[in-house]
Design a protein around this motif. Structure first.
Motif, PDB file in Angstrom:
ATOM      1  N   LEU A 153     -14.302  31.388  20.766  1.00  0.00           N
ATOM      2  CA  LEU A 153     -13.294  32.231  20.627  1.00  0.00           C
ATOM      3  C   LEU A 153     -12.227  32.302  21.737  1.00  0.00           C
ATOM      4  O   LEU A 153     -11.235  32.386  21.769  1.00  0.00           O
ATOM      5  CB  LEU A 153     -13.630  33.490  19.999  1.00  0.00           C
ATOM      6  N   GLN A 154     -12.839  32.521  22.873  1.00  0.00           N
ATOM      7  CA  GLN A 154     -12.231  32.340  24.197  1.00  0.00           C
ATOM      8  C   GLN A 154     -11.335  31.120  24.170  1.00  0.00           C
ATOM      9  O   GLN A 154     -10.261  31.150  24.741  1.00  0.00           O
ATOM     10  CB  GLN A 154     -13.088  32.620  25.535  1.00  0.00           C
ATOM     11  N   ASP A 155     -12.078  30.018  23.989  1.00  0.00           N
ATOM     12  CA  ASP A 155     -11.483  28.718  23.990  1.00  0.00           C
ATOM     13  C   ASP A 155     -10.115  28.649  23.025  1.00  0.00           C
ATOM     14  O   ASP A 155      -9.099  28.184  23.171  1.00  0.00           O
ATOM     15  CB  ASP A 155     -12.078  27.820  23.457  1.00  0.00           C
ATOM     16  N   PHE A 156     -10.313  29.268  21.760  1.00  0.00           N
ATOM     17  CA  PHE A 156      -9.157  29.462  20.899  1.00  0.00           C
ATOM     18  C   PHE A 156      -8.146  30.275  21.602  1.00  0.00           C
ATOM     19  O   PHE A 156      -6.948  29.921  21.345  1.00  0.00           O
ATOM     20  CB  PHE A 156      -9.625  30.362  19.434  1.00  0.00           C
ATOM     21  N   ILE A 157      -8.497  31.306  22.168  1.00  0.00           N
ATOM     22  CA  ILE A 157      -7.290  32.397  22.730  1.00  0.00           C
ATOM     23  C   ILE A 157      -6.686  31.602  23.779  1.00  0.00           C
ATOM     24  O   ILE A 157      -5.332  31.466  23.956  1.00  0.00           O
ATOM     25  CB  ILE A 157      -8.048  33.701  23.318  1.00  0.00           C
ATOM     26  N   ASP A 158      -7.417  30.888  24.782  1.00  0.00           N
ATOM     27  CA  ASP A 158      -6.806  30.000  25.723  1.00  0.00           C
ATOM     28  C   ASP A 158      -5.902  29.212  24.924  1.00  0.00           C
ATOM     29  O   ASP A 158      -4.753  28.651  25.711  1.00  0.00           O
ATOM     30  CB  ASP A 158      -7.775  29.579  26.449  1.00  0.00           C
ATOM     31  N   GLY A 159      -6.222  28.273  24.038  1.00  0.00           N
ATOM     32  CA  GLY A 159      -5.802  27.519  23.397  1.00  0.00           C
ATOM     33  C   GLY A 159      -4.431  27.718  22.821  1.00  0.00           C
ATOM     34  O   GLY A 159      -3.144  27.302  22.951  1.00  0.00           O
ATOM     35  N   VAL A 160      -4.153  29.107  22.270  1.00  0.00           N
ATOM     36  CA  VAL A 160      -3.023  29.557  21.771  1.00  0.00           C
ATOM     37  C   VAL A 160      -2.115  29.909  22.725  1.00  0.00           C
ATOM     38  O   VAL A 160      -0.934  29.429  22.959  1.00  0.00           O
ATOM     39  CB  VAL A 160      -3.403  30.863  21.027  1.00  0.00           C
ATOM     40  N   LYS A 161      -2.631  30.449  23.933  1.00  0.00           N
ATOM     41  CA  LYS A 161      -1.839  30.722  25.309  1.00  0.00           C
ATOM     42  C   LYS A 161      -1.250  29.268  25.686  1.00  0.00           C
ATOM     43  O   LYS A 161      -0.179  29.334  26.012  1.00  0.00           O
ATOM     44  CB  LYS A 161      -2.701  31.106  26.494  1.00  0.00           C
ATOM     45  N   ALA A 162      -2.125  28.227  25.814  1.00  0.00           N
ATOM     46  CA  ALA A 162      -1.539  27.127  26.363  1.00  0.00           C
ATOM     47  C   ALA A 162      -0.582  26.153  25.304  1.00  0.00           C
ATOM     48  O   ALA A 162      -0.380  25.161  25.713  1.00  0.00           O
ATOM     49  CB  ALA A 162      -2.799  26.111  26.997  1.00  0.00           C
ATOM     50  N   GLN A 163      -0.635  26.955  24.117  1.00  0.00           N
ATOM     51  CA  GLN A 163      -0.079  25.991  23.009  1.00  0.00           C
ATOM     52  C   GLN A 163      -0.676  24.531  22.637  1.00  0.00           C
ATOM     53  O   GLN A 163      -0.134  23.760  22.313  1.00  0.00           O
ATOM     54  CB  GLN A 163       1.519  25.666  23.372  1.00  0.00           C
ATOM     55  N   LYS A 164      -2.119  24.510  22.775  1.00  0.00           N
ATOM     56  CA  LYS A 164      -2.837  23.328  22.700  1.00  0.00           C
ATOM     57  C   LYS A 164      -4.379  23.795  22.259  1.00  0.00           C
ATOM     58  O   LYS A 164      -5.030  24.039  23.226  1.00  0.00           O
ATOM     59  CB  LYS A 164      -2.492  22.610  23.860  1.00  0.00           C
ATOM     60  N   LEU A 165      -4.721  23.590  21.250  1.00  0.00           N
ATOM     61  CA  LEU A 165      -5.927  23.904  20.676  1.00  0.00           C
ATOM     62  C   LEU A 165      -6.649  22.575  20.698  1.00  0.00           C
ATOM     63  O   LEU A 165      -6.204  21.424  20.642  1.00  0.00           O
ATOM     64  CB  LEU A 165      -6.068  24.117  19.184  1.00  0.00           C
ATOM     65  N   ILE A 166      -7.953  22.817  21.469  1.00  0.00           N
ATOM     66  CA  ILE A 166      -8.918  21.731  21.623  1.00  0.00           C
ATOM     67  C   ILE A 166     -10.311  21.738  20.945  1.00  0.00           C
ATOM     68  O   ILE A 166     -11.164  20.881  21.132  1.00  0.00           O
ATOM     69  CB  ILE A 166      -9.267  21.409  23.219  1.00  0.00           C
ATOM     70  N   GLY A 167     -10.419  22.904  20.104  1.00  0.00           N
ATOM     71  CA  GLY A 167     -11.747  23.082  19.631  1.00  0.00           C
ATOM     72  C   GLY A 167     -11.727  21.990  18.132  1.00  0.00           C
ATOM     73  O   GLY A 167     -10.913  21.163  17.946  1.00  0.00           O
ATOM     74  N   PRO A 168     -12.796  22.379  17.523  1.00  0.00           N
ATOM     75  CA  PRO A 168     -13.158  21.748  16.220  1.00  0.00           C
ATOM     76  C   PRO A 168     -11.725  21.792  15.179  1.00  0.00           C
ATOM     77  O   PRO A 168     -11.042  22.749  15.218  1.00  0.00           O
ATOM     78  CB  PRO A 168     -14.218  22.312  15.581  1.00  0.00           C
ATOM     79  N   THR A 169     -11.436  20.686  14.864  1.00  0.00           N
ATOM     80  CA  THR A 169     -10.187  20.659  14.221  1.00  0.00           C
ATOM     81  C   THR A 169     -10.258  20.698  12.625  1.00  0.00           C
ATOM     82  O   THR A 169     -11.316  20.675  12.024  1.00  0.00           O
ATOM     83  CB  THR A 169      -9.331  19.327  14.330  1.00  0.00           C
ATOM     84  N   ALA A 170      -8.966  20.754  11.871  1.00  0.00           N
ATOM     85  CA  ALA A 170      -8.894  20.553  10.427  1.00  0.00           C
ATOM     86  C   ALA A 170      -9.913  19.466   9.908  1.00  0.00           C
ATOM     87  O   ALA A 170     -10.412  19.767   8.883  1.00  0.00           O
ATOM     88  CB  ALA A 170      -7.698  20.721   9.913  1.00  0.00           C
ATOM     89  N   TRP A 171      -9.517  18.309  10.583  1.00  0.00           N
ATOM     90  CA  TRP A 171     -10.016  17.184  10.287  1.00  0.00           C
ATOM     91  C   TRP A 171     -11.750  17.218  10.430  1.00  0.00           C
ATOM     92  O   TRP A 171     -12.370  16.541   9.445  1.00  0.00           O
ATOM     93  CB  TRP A 171      -9.596  15.866  11.166  1.00  0.00           C
ATOM     94  N   ASP A 172     -12.195  17.825  11.339  1.00  0.00           N
ATOM     95  CA  ASP A 172     -13.794  18.052  11.641  1.00  0.00           C
ATOM     96  C   ASP A 172     -14.125  18.884  10.265  1.00  0.00           C
ATOM     97  O   ASP A 172     -15.126  18.740   9.745  1.00  0.00           O
ATOM     98  CB  ASP A 172     -14.090  18.893  12.613  1.00  0.00           C
ATOM     99  N   GLY A 173     -13.230  19.807   9.834  1.00  0.00           N
ATOM    100  CA  GLY A 173     -13.797  20.734   8.717  1.00  0.00           C
ATOM    101  C   GLY A 173     -13.594  19.712   7.380  1.00  0.00           C
ATOM    102  O   GLY A 173     -14.630  19.906   6.557  1.00  0.00           O
ATOM    103  N   PHE A 174     -12.770  18.849   7.391  1.00  0.00           N
ATOM    104  CA  PHE A 174     -12.563  17.884   6.047  1.00  0.00           C
ATOM    105  C   PHE A 174     -13.661  17.028   6.258  1.00  0.00           C
ATOM    106  O   PHE A 174     -14.456  16.895   5.034  1.00  0.00           O
ATOM    107  CB  PHE A 174     -11.302  17.148   6.472  1.00  0.00           C
TER     108      PHE A 174
END
Ligand code: NAP
Length: 336
Positions: free
Chosen positions: A284-305
């Motif tokens: 969740l910290q990674d998500f928050i940091d990703g939103v701040k940096a405008q770049k998410l790096i965690g598991p993607t929608a493709w991983d969910g698919f």
């Protein structure tokens, strides 16, 4: 800048995430809540002393001007609708697993994200954030055990309620292995088979328990996962990667070793929340940091698919008793 978060679904994990954002993580605050159970949303707001507005309509929350990012932690069948709505509003969204309850639902989200041209979605697969799995990944990537050949896993829960049915062993339980093993091996699945050992007397009539899921990857790695959700003794996650030159095992959670009464004993966790508590914080910290940096790096929608396609094949294999093939579409460059 603090990221202003709105949460949809304040049940077990939603309330947990609200607590960690408020008390443990940095860089975000909760400004909006929504749940079909409004009293529950108000109760969490009061307990955590949040300065948050409670919305009766989730879409209103998503579109609120003061909400920068959304957490979808409601009931699984609602995820697709809320994630699509967040993408349409051009907002970052963290969605608990499953991304959607069908592969087509996940594909709809992938298509919407591709159309938006920006990675807006992070899926709540937390195991890649677990320090033990990261050690395993490092060992594989460094070549410490040579090329992986086989993986032996177990996913055991002490017990499950009457509402937990046979396919849920795949969609609710195995889904975590389906995600983390793809990540660990940097590979995709080719086929799945499910075999049913003798049934535990603790499993109710609508549940086959335990089950053994056999997977083959495109590189030919063979995986067996024991899913045993009435094992009685604890919440126990095992993963052993057999390579050409050695074997790497997922570390056990840290626990005191006690010598007493002529016994050498250590405890086994019983609560899944405890087992991955640090991983939830980091993801969740990674998500928050990703939103701040405008770049998410965690598991993607493709991983969910991808996990959803594999899960559907496993459920088909439960029903057919056959080896079912898993057809993964080619991954778009956007998700490489
Ligand atoms: P839960 O305790 O039932 O919480 C879900 C909450 O969402 C409940 O308060 C529910 O209200 C509410 N809700 C249902 N439909 C809604 C809607 N249309 N709009 C707004 N709120 C709605 O379930 P949970 O255990 O927290 O699980 C939630 C999700 O997280 C599930 O998809 C689950 O698979 C996932 N999860 C992931 C992990 C993990 O390890 N990553 C762990 C646990 C859960 P009612 O109770 O009134 O229906």
């Amino acid at each position: 800048m603090s990221i202003k978060i709105g949460i949809i679904g304040i049940g077990a994990i939603g309330a947990d995430h609200a607590k960690r954002i408020t008390n443990s993580l940095t860089g975000a605050s909760i400004v909006a809540l929504n749940d079909v159970n409004l009293a529950q949303a108000h109760a969490v707001a009061d307990t955590l002393q949040l300065n948050a507005k409670v919305y009766t309509d989730a879409h209103e929350l998503i579109n609120a001007d003061d909400v920068d990012a959304i957490l979808v932690t409601s009931w699984g069948p609602t995820h697709e609708e809320f994630v699509l709505s967040a993408i349409a509003a051009n907002k970052y969204v963290f969605c608990e697993k499953p991304l959607a309850t069908t592969a087509q639902g996940c594909k709809n989200i992938v298509d919407a994200e591709l159309k938006a041209g920006k990675k807006l979605v992070q899926v709540g697969f937390m195991r890649p954030y677990d320090s033990g799995y990261q050690l395993l990944k490092q060992a594989i990537t460094n070549g410490d055990i040579g090329e992986p050949l086989m993986v032996h896993c177990a996913h055991r829960n002490p017990e499950v309620p009457e509402s937990y049915l046979t396919p849920m062993a795949i969609h609710d339980t195995l889904i975590h292995e389906l995600d983390v093993l793809r990540w660990l091996l940097d590979d995709d699945y080719k086929s799945a088979q499910v075999v049913f050992p003798r049934k535990s007397r603790y499993a109710h009539s609508q549940l086959a328990d335990p089950q053994i899921v056999l997977l083959e990857t495109t590189k030919g790695v063979r995986i067996d996962v024991e899913v045993f959700v009435n094992c009685q003794y604890g919440y126990d996650i095992q993963c052993s990667v057999v390579g050409e030159e050695g074997i790497a095992n997922l570390p056990e959670p840290q626990s005191l070793l006690i010598r007493k009464d002529a016994k050498l004993a250590t405890t086994v966790l019983t609560d899944w929340k405890q087992r991955f508590i640090d991983a939830y914080d980091v993801e969740l910290q990674d998500f928050i940091d990703g939103v701040k940096a405008q770049k998410l790096i965690g598991p993607t929608a493709w991983d969910g698919f991808a996990a959803s396609i594999a899960a559907d094949a496993c459920v088909k294999a439960q029903e057919s008793g056959q080896i079912e093939s898993i057809e993964m579409p080619e991954r778009p460059a956007f998700y490489q």
